[in-house]
Motif scaffolding. Sequence first.
Motif, PDB file in Angstrom:
ATOM      1  N   UNK A   1       9.469  19.296  53.397  1.00 25.20           N
ATOM      2  CA  UNK A   1       9.001  19.586  54.226  1.00 25.20           C
ATOM      3  C   UNK A   1       8.562  18.557  55.462  1.00 25.20           C
ATOM      4  N   UNK A   2       8.644  18.648  56.593  1.00 29.75           N
ATOM      5  CA  UNK A   2       7.824  18.045  57.631  1.00 29.75           C
ATOM      6  C   UNK A   2       6.265  17.851  57.434  1.00 29.75           C
ATOM      7  N   UNK A   3       5.598  16.885  58.016  1.00 28.64           N
ATOM      8  CA  UNK A   3       4.126  16.783  58.101  1.00 28.64           C
ATOM      9  C   UNK A   3       3.419  17.615  58.993  1.00 28.64           C
ATOM     10  N   UNK A   4       3.923  18.589  59.606  1.00 30.26           N
ATOM     11  CA  UNK A   4       3.009  19.446  60.590  1.00 30.26           C
ATOM     12  C   UNK A   4       2.565  18.758  61.675  1.00 30.26           C
ATOM     13  N   UNK A   5       1.263  19.241  61.818  1.00 26.77           N
ATOM     14  CA  UNK A   5       0.642  18.738  63.160  1.00 26.77           C
ATOM     15  C   UNK A   5      -0.050  17.391  62.817  1.00 26.77           C
TER      16      UNK A   5
ATOM     17  N   UNK B   1      -0.395  39.425  58.126  1.00 25.88           N
ATOM     18  CA  UNK B   1      -1.201  39.440  56.777  1.00 25.88           C
ATOM     19  C   UNK B   1      -1.793  38.030  56.403  1.00 25.88           C
ATOM     20  N   UNK B   2      -1.328  36.783  57.048  1.00 24.01           N
ATOM     21  CA  UNK B   2      -1.812  35.587  56.759  1.00 24.01           C
ATOM     22  C   UNK B   2      -2.703  35.315  57.619  1.00 24.01           C
ATOM     23  N   UNK B   3      -3.036  36.047  58.545  1.00 20.77           N
ATOM     24  CA  UNK B   3      -4.055  35.607  59.538  1.00 20.77           C
ATOM     25  C   UNK B   3      -3.432  35.198  60.867  1.00 20.77           C
ATOM     26  N   UNK B   4      -2.085  35.003  60.765  1.00 19.52           N
ATOM     27  CA  UNK B   4      -1.362  34.654  61.913  1.00 19.52           C
ATOM     28  C   UNK B   4      -0.875  35.675  62.994  1.00 19.52           C
ATOM     29  N   UNK B   5       0.166  35.628  63.561  1.00 22.15           N
ATOM     30  CA  UNK B   5       0.599  36.456  64.444  1.00 22.15           C
ATOM     31  C   UNK B   5       2.081  36.741  64.465  1.00 22.15           C
TER      32      UNK B   5
ATOM     33  N   UNK C   1      10.760  27.069  60.783  1.00 23.73           N
ATOM     34  CA  UNK C   1      10.138  25.607  61.002  1.00 23.73           C
ATOM     35  C   UNK C   1       9.074  25.133  60.135  1.00 23.73           C
ATOM     36  N   UNK C   2       9.502  24.250  59.217  1.00 23.51           N
ATOM     37  CA  UNK C   2       8.914  23.932  57.859  1.00 23.51           C
ATOM     38  C   UNK C   2       8.042  22.615  58.125  1.00 23.51           C
ATOM     39  N   UNK C   3       6.719  22.574  58.234  1.00 21.79           N
ATOM     40  CA  UNK C   3       6.002  23.870  58.098  1.00 21.79           C
ATOM     41  C   UNK C   3       5.580  24.671  59.172  1.00 21.79           C
ATOM     42  N   UNK C   4       5.453  23.922  60.375  1.00 22.09           N
ATOM     43  CA  UNK C   4       5.332  24.487  61.690  1.00 22.09           C
ATOM     44  C   UNK C   4       5.447  23.750  62.831  1.00 22.09           C
ATOM     45  N   UNK C   5       5.800  24.279  64.034  1.00 20.98           N
ATOM     46  CA  UNK C   5       6.060  23.398  65.089  1.00 20.98           C
ATOM     47  C   UNK C   5       4.847  23.707  66.022  1.00 20.98           C
TER      48      UNK C   5
ATOM     49  N   UNK D   1       1.370  30.879  63.575  1.00 23.37           N
ATOM     50  CA  UNK D   1       0.222  30.880  62.701  1.00 23.37           C
ATOM     51  C   UNK D   1      -0.977  31.127  63.356  1.00 23.37           C
ATOM     52  N   UNK D   2      -2.053  31.024  62.745  1.00 23.40           N
ATOM     53  CA  UNK D   2      -3.598  31.495  63.648  1.00 23.40           C
ATOM     54  C   UNK D   2      -3.568  30.555  64.617  1.00 23.40           C
ATOM     55  N   UNK D   3      -3.181  29.415  64.835  1.00 20.80           N
ATOM     56  CA  UNK D   3      -3.097  28.436  66.096  1.00 20.80           C
ATOM     57  C   UNK D   3      -2.093  28.776  66.913  1.00 20.80           C
ATOM     58  N   UNK D   4      -1.328  29.856  66.731  1.00 23.34           N
ATOM     59  CA  UNK D   4      -0.236  29.920  67.483  1.00 23.34           C
ATOM     60  C   UNK D   4       0.939  28.916  67.623  1.00 23.34           C
TER      61      UNK D   4
END
Length: 234
Positions: free
Chosen positions: A37-41, A84-88, A121-125, A102-105
Amino acid sequence: MHVRIQNAAAPKWRPLVGAALLFIAGACRTAPDSLPSGRGLLVPAAQEPRSEESFAAPAWKDGDTFEFVRGSTVRLRYRVEAAEDGGWNLVDVDKGTRLALDRDLGQLGERESDGDWRVRFDPVDPSFAWPLWSGKQWTGEFVRRADGDREVLLLASYRCGPVEWIDVPAGRVRAIQVWRTLSLAGAEGVPDFVSLLWYAPEFGTFARRLESGLLTELSAALRQEAGVPAPEAQ
């Protein structure tokens, strides 16, 4: 009951995944079959607003609907669905596909109408790092995973530009520029891809986006009032 911001014509939006990712994925022919996985934000520690004006994350509600016009001809309509995980999820009203956020879009990927992942996109873009202000910068490191494609490690660098008034089909609105530069991590000879969106706090989404030479503009926003059931999509 709902609040409608500007009238709009009918539907169809291509999610933020974009042609640049497909080009970069195809350009990497030596990537390993499996990547961690990448490091994310990644946000630089020392950053301060240049002014007192900043913009918090929007308060989306289940059933909010955003309508766009892409390339002056393609009509797009997306409905907000709470996950369900609080995202959209942004559900393509016509196709049934879902852009998972995710919850921060931040973008998690795109699902087929049956729920299977088309691309992840793992973990998130991290498309946004709230609050936004002119001059803010952040980076996202993530792996693009899709059946039939090689996995690639990507780097998305973001920078907020000035706040300005713009005119779109939904009306005249103040928006902050968000520049995005996408690159293949650790690769040489592969071009970077730059896109630009204008985030409009009044609408709770972007009002304009320029990507791969095509302009997408908001034509309407249908926002739900607190405590009121969302209407069914037509």
